[in-house]
Scaffold this active site. Structure first.
Site, PDB file in Angstrom:
ATOM      1  N   GLY A 154      46.127  33.407  28.577  1.00 28.99           N
ATOM      2  CA  GLY A 154      45.654  33.862  27.265  1.00 28.99           C
ATOM      3  C   GLY A 154      45.938  35.353  27.154  1.00 28.99           C
ATOM      4  O   GLY A 154      46.823  35.887  27.831  1.00 28.99           O
ATOM      5  N   ARG A 155      45.145  36.009  26.325  1.00 21.30           N
ATOM      6  CA  ARG A 155      45.375  37.451  26.096  1.00 21.30           C
ATOM      7  C   ARG A 155      45.229  38.243  27.387  1.00 21.30           C
ATOM      8  O   ARG A 155      46.033  39.122  27.688  1.00 21.30           O
ATOM      9  CB  ARG A 155      44.387  37.993  25.070  1.00 21.30           C
ATOM     10  N   SER A 235      37.234  35.603  35.485  1.00 22.34           N
ATOM     11  CA  SER A 235      36.883  34.742  34.345  1.00 22.34           C
ATOM     12  C   SER A 235      35.386  34.434  34.343  1.00 22.34           C
ATOM     13  O   SER A 235      34.598  35.220  33.810  1.00 22.34           O
ATOM     14  CB  SER A 235      37.747  33.478  34.348  1.00 22.34           C
ATOM     15  N   ARG A 236      35.005  33.337  34.945  1.00 23.42           N
ATOM     16  CA  ARG A 236      33.595  32.994  35.075  1.00 23.42           C
ATOM     17  C   ARG A 236      33.357  32.432  36.469  1.00 23.42           C
ATOM     18  O   ARG A 236      34.207  31.695  37.004  1.00 23.42           O
ATOM     19  CB  ARG A 236      33.202  31.933  34.037  1.00 23.42           C
ATOM     20  N   GLU A 265      25.212  34.131  39.534  1.00 24.40           N
ATOM     21  CA  GLU A 265      25.467  35.561  39.357  1.00 24.40           C
ATOM     22  C   GLU A 265      24.168  36.251  38.976  1.00 24.40           C
ATOM     23  O   GLU A 265      23.621  35.919  37.910  1.00 24.40           O
ATOM     24  CB  GLU A 265      26.517  35.748  38.265  1.00 24.40           C
ATOM     25  N   HIS A 284      30.512  41.992  37.621  1.00 23.20           N
ATOM     26  CA  HIS A 284      30.913  41.619  36.252  1.00 23.20           C
ATOM     27  C   HIS A 284      31.258  42.885  35.442  1.00 23.20           C
ATOM     28  O   HIS A 284      30.642  43.165  34.411  1.00 23.20           O
ATOM     29  CB  HIS A 284      29.783  40.821  35.575  1.00 23.20           C
TER      30      HIS A 284
END
Ligand code: 8YV
Length: 325
Positions: A154-155, A235-236, A265, A284
């Site tokens: 993606g971006r 990402s996650r 997290e 993060h």
């Protein structure tokens, strides 16, 4: 029927404490309520502002019949039930585009730190153990001339690819749909997931968290990677199976990892991963720069105010986007 006196200003429930920039942009345009206001119809809520990824699910939306907009400070909307919001006609806004460069920079910071043992080296250089320079110690993995595999073009993934080219890396990628125009422009190679894992010296995860990507990097995937490989996740957390990664870092299935996100997290303070020298961990920080956070604040506040006014959001999440807390 709502018999409570209406506030002259729209009421917005936000999980805080909010960034001072967000507060300054909101000024006195809204009445801010604590997130707890979403628990029941004590006060009518006109808007939701999600700052640190609180879950927004169908039950919550049903408790807030006057809700006009959900504005998310950030791009990932995995904490918001998009299907439920769409079904109720509630627009959801997010902040794509403004944080790609900062997040790609952090992916590279982790990649370089994990491969060249920057954090471990820092600890050693400050410790009493560093009494004489030893040219044979702390050898790392070479970045330039190696192969980078990007999972999710993606971006942010595209920005990571651009940085990799500057580091003279060969870049392959995996995406739900191939992106021939980006491939041609940047000289990338489309790979199957299995091929990417097997060939890459560095694997960078840039996918959103969805039902398809949850647990994508498990023991099986890690086992397909090179024993010299470095995994980077911006990402996650739940895209990686935490226990499988710990086992892989312990056994040498892969060489090292750089994580900006974890599952859970934060990790429990006694978690085995925190003891691993071959892991570089950040809390993060993907979008955490002054300039990017200012842009996120501006766009998310613009989305919120537009939704409260019943206007189209400057940056709406497509109603078909996958988000499920
Ligand atoms: C933010 C993020 O730190 O954009 C995202 O999806 O995870 C980060 O940029 C976050 O949204 C702020 O809570």
């Amino acid at each position: 029927m709502d018999t409570q006196p209406r506030s002259p200003r729209p009421r917005v429930a936000a999980d805080g404490p909010l960034d001072p920039t967000v507060l300054a942009l909101l000024g006195d345009r809204v009445e801010l309520l604590p997130w707890e206001a979403t628990a029941g119809p004590i006060l009518p809520v006109d808007g939701l502002y999600t700052y640190g990824h609180p879950a927004v699910d169908a039950e919550m939306l049903d408790r807030l019949p006057g809700l006009r907009v959900v504005s998310n400070y950030g791009v990932g909307i995995d904490h918001i039930d998009m299907a439920a919001a769409s079904a109720r006609g509630i627009p959801v806004g997010n902040t794509p585009g403004v944080l790609d460069g900062a997040t790609a920079d952090l992916a590279f910071a982790l990649l370089l730190a994990a491969s060249r043992r920057v954090v471990e080296g820092d600890r050693y250089a400050r410790s009493p153990a560093f009494t004489s320079y030893d040219p044979g110690s702390m050898l790392g993995r070479e970045v330039h001339g190696s192969t980078l595999g990007i999972v999710g073009l993606g971006r942010i993934g595209e920005k990571v690819a651009r940085r990799a080219i500057g580091f003279d890396m060969a870049v392959c990628y995996q995406n739900r749909n191939p992106r021939p125009e980006v491939e041609a422009a940047l000289g990338l190679r489309y790979s199957s997931f299995e091929q990417l894992l097997a060939e890459s010296d560095f694997v960078v995860l840039c996918v959103p968290l969805t039902d398809r990507t949850r647990g994508l990097i498990d023991a099986n995937a890690l086992g397909r990677m090179k024993p010299t490989a470095v995994l980077v996740n911006v990402s996650r957390g739940p895209v990686v199976v935490t226990d499988d990664l710990l086992a892989a870092l312990r056994s040498g299935t892969i060489a090292a990892a750089g994580l900006d996100v974890t599952d859970p997290e934060p990790l429990p303070r006694d978690h085995g991963l925190l003891a691993m020298d071959n892991l570089v961990l950040t809390p993060h920080l993907g979008s955490a720069t002054d300039r990017t956070r200012r842009r996120m604040a501006e766009l998310s506040v613009a989305n919120l105010l537009a939704g409260l006014d019943g206007l189209p959001l400057p940056s709406p999440v497509p109603p078909t986007a996958l988000g499920s807390p």
